[in-house]
Design an enzyme around this catalytic site. Sequence first.
Site, short mmCIF file in Angstrom:
data_model
loop_
_atom_site.label_atom_id
_atom_site.label_comp_id
_atom_site.label_asym_id
_atom_site.label_seq_id
_atom_site.Cartn_x
_atom_site.Cartn_y
_atom_site.Cartn_z
N GLY A 20 -48.40 31.58 -79.80
CA GLY A 20 -47.38 32.11 -78.89
C GLY A 20 -45.98 31.99 -79.45
O GLY A 20 -45.03 31.70 -78.72
N LEU A 21 -45.84 32.25 -80.75
CA LEU A 21 -44.58 31.97 -81.44
C LEU A 21 -43.56 33.09 -81.38
O LEU A 21 -42.40 32.89 -81.71
CB LEU A 21 -44.87 31.66 -82.92
CG LEU A 21 -45.77 30.45 -83.19
CD1 LEU A 21 -46.16 30.40 -84.66
CD2 LEU A 21 -45.06 29.16 -82.80
N TYR A 23 -41.38 35.33 -79.45
CA TYR A 23 -40.66 35.72 -78.23
C TYR A 23 -40.26 37.19 -78.34
O TYR A 23 -39.70 37.63 -79.35
CB TYR A 23 -39.41 34.85 -78.08
CG TYR A 23 -38.59 35.14 -76.84
CD1 TYR A 23 -39.11 34.89 -75.57
CD2 TYR A 23 -37.32 35.69 -76.93
CE1 TYR A 23 -38.37 35.16 -74.43
CE2 TYR A 23 -36.56 35.96 -75.79
CZ TYR A 23 -37.10 35.69 -74.55
OH TYR A 23 -36.36 35.97 -73.42
N GLY A 24 -40.59 37.93 -77.29
CA GLY A 24 -40.34 39.37 -77.31
C GLY A 24 -41.59 40.18 -77.56
O GLY A 24 -41.61 41.38 -77.36
N VAL A 26 -45.13 40.70 -76.20
CA VAL A 26 -45.83 40.42 -74.95
C VAL A 26 -47.21 39.82 -75.20
O VAL A 26 -47.61 38.83 -74.57
CB VAL A 26 -45.94 41.69 -74.09
CG1 VAL A 26 -46.81 41.44 -72.87
CG2 VAL A 26 -44.55 42.16 -73.67
N ALA A 27 -47.98 40.40 -76.13
CA ALA A 27 -49.33 39.91 -76.38
C ALA A 27 -49.31 38.50 -76.94
O ALA A 27 -50.11 37.64 -76.55
CB ALA A 27 -50.06 40.84 -77.33
N HIS A 137 -41.34 31.00 -88.02
CA HIS A 137 -42.67 31.02 -88.64
C HIS A 137 -42.85 32.19 -89.60
O HIS A 137 -43.70 32.13 -90.49
CB HIS A 137 -43.77 31.02 -87.56
CG HIS A 137 -43.86 32.29 -86.77
ND1 HIS A 137 -42.93 32.63 -85.81
CD2 HIS A 137 -44.77 33.29 -86.77
CE1 HIS A 137 -43.28 33.78 -85.26
NE2 HIS A 137 -44.38 34.21 -85.83
N GLU A 174 -37.03 43.42 -90.85
CA GLU A 174 -38.44 43.26 -90.48
C GLU A 174 -39.36 44.19 -91.27
O GLU A 174 -40.51 44.40 -90.90
CB GLU A 174 -38.60 43.50 -88.98
CG GLU A 174 -37.77 42.57 -88.12
CD GLU A 174 -38.40 41.19 -87.92
OE1 GLU A 174 -39.60 41.10 -87.65
OE2 GLU A 174 -37.65 40.19 -88.04
N ARG A 214 -34.49 42.78 -83.68
CA ARG A 214 -34.78 42.07 -84.93
C ARG A 214 -34.25 42.77 -86.17
O ARG A 214 -34.05 42.12 -87.20
CB ARG A 214 -36.29 41.85 -85.06
CG ARG A 214 -36.90 41.11 -83.87
CD ARG A 214 -38.35 40.80 -84.13
NE ARG A 214 -39.01 40.23 -82.95
CZ ARG A 214 -40.25 39.77 -82.95
NH1 ARG A 214 -40.96 39.80 -84.05
NH2 ARG A 214 -40.77 39.28 -81.84
N HIS A 250 -40.70 46.02 -82.39
CA HIS A 250 -40.54 46.81 -83.61
C HIS A 250 -40.69 48.29 -83.26
O HIS A 250 -41.36 48.65 -82.28
CB HIS A 250 -41.60 46.46 -84.66
CG HIS A 250 -41.44 45.11 -85.27
ND1 HIS A 250 -42.51 44.27 -85.53
CD2 HIS A 250 -40.33 44.44 -85.69
CE1 HIS A 250 -42.07 43.15 -86.08
NE2 HIS A 250 -40.76 43.23 -86.18
N CYS A 371 -49.64 47.34 -87.64
CA CYS A 371 -49.11 46.05 -88.10
C CYS A 371 -49.86 45.54 -89.32
O CYS A 371 -49.29 44.87 -90.17
CB CYS A 371 -49.21 45.01 -86.99
SG CYS A 371 -48.04 45.24 -85.64
#
Length: 448
Positions: A20-21, A23-24, A26-27, A137, A174, A214, A250, A371
């Site tokens: 859960g690292l 933020y932003g 949702v999944a 991370h 990114e 980002r 993104h 991704c």
Amino acid sequence: MKSYEVNFDGLVGPTHNYGGLSYGNVASQSNSQQSSNPKEAALQGLAKMKALMEMGFQQGVLAPQERPDVAALRRLGFSGTDAQVIVRAAKEAMPLLVASCSASSMWVANAATVSPSADTADGRVHFTAANLNCKYHRSIEHPTTSRVLGAMFANQQHFAHHAALPAVAQFGDEGAANHTRFCREYGEAGVEFFVFGRSAFDNRFPAPQKYPARQTLEASQAVARLHGLRDEGVVYAQQNPNVIDQGVFHNDVIAVGNGEVLFYHEDAFLDTDSMLAELQSKLAKAGGNFQSVCVPRSAVTVDDAVRSYLFNSQLLSRPDGSMLLIVPQECQANERVWTYLQELTSSGGLIREVKVFDLKQSMQNGGGPACLRLRVALNETELAAVNPGVIMTPPLYGSLTAWVEKHYRDRLSETDLADPQLLLECRTALDELTQILKLGAVYPFQIN
């Protein structure tokens, strides 16, 4: 000379977990702290690679990172043997250990931005590793990413590599998740489309209010300069800050493009009409015919797009000129999205077929088909210069599947990350992987 778009998919690492690292995302936030299945995740990714290879697409693989990142923990003040560092971090700062174990490098759309030789001033394929400095991370990935890309694309006659941009907020980068290239043919000059969330220095551009933007305009401009791109071959567009605040972290969560086609949501961008006109004009000057497919909000909401990852799909060109869309199962499970896709493919338009893949392990952590892949346009000579060990073949698929079955756990929880044995397992696996992919020494434990 023939040219190809090669998809290099990220191989899911042995420490795939739901920390859960992000933020932003949702999944990522929704599935935090659930137990993961690294073996299933890696096999799901490999199955997609094999399927695309068998469909006739050029397919490669990009190795994961060494995790846990003990060196990163040492930089944060943890000392002792590697095992002691992990045990101490678990006791004193578990969130830092979780971050150091993230397998987020699997989402190689964020690994780098790539410009093909047809666009660049020196006629080489250019790579700029993404600094990913918005999230700790991910910010620790780029040194190894650069070494892995350097081992894959080593021929300096054909490939140029740039270090990540300065790791400060003004140059948040990114990678290819916010970059698309339009062209008539992959080997011809095209138009590179950079999407940014905010400007670091120009307050005329609105910014999101809830979640971070980002990618900065300044980072995109810097990458274009490093790659030697012509002004007439570049278009910059701003992502709609309102959709960023709805979880579109993104551009590849709200739009995807390939060839001469942009597939996008009605609410994806600001100043959409002028942006489309600029793409149309510049691609026409390069000999192309830009076309767009807009998904109306009345058919698919932004929330539908975020939850299904409709736009985090792969848009692939087939020999007959039609387009194939690779989507995750979540699209089929969303009634509005699936209804739209059935209507889209039956209308006789540009996108003629949809193929569905089970990527649940990646999806639950916030990453879909787009991704998982880094697109690299290569002509025949350049493709021949790529390290052949990373090009997917039936024998390589078999070797990688056996490797995953041998080394990966089928369940991983947060408490498992504190086990020093996991580090030994990962290093053993990665050392073997570098031999399978013929990468040489690219990981810190192999170099130091």
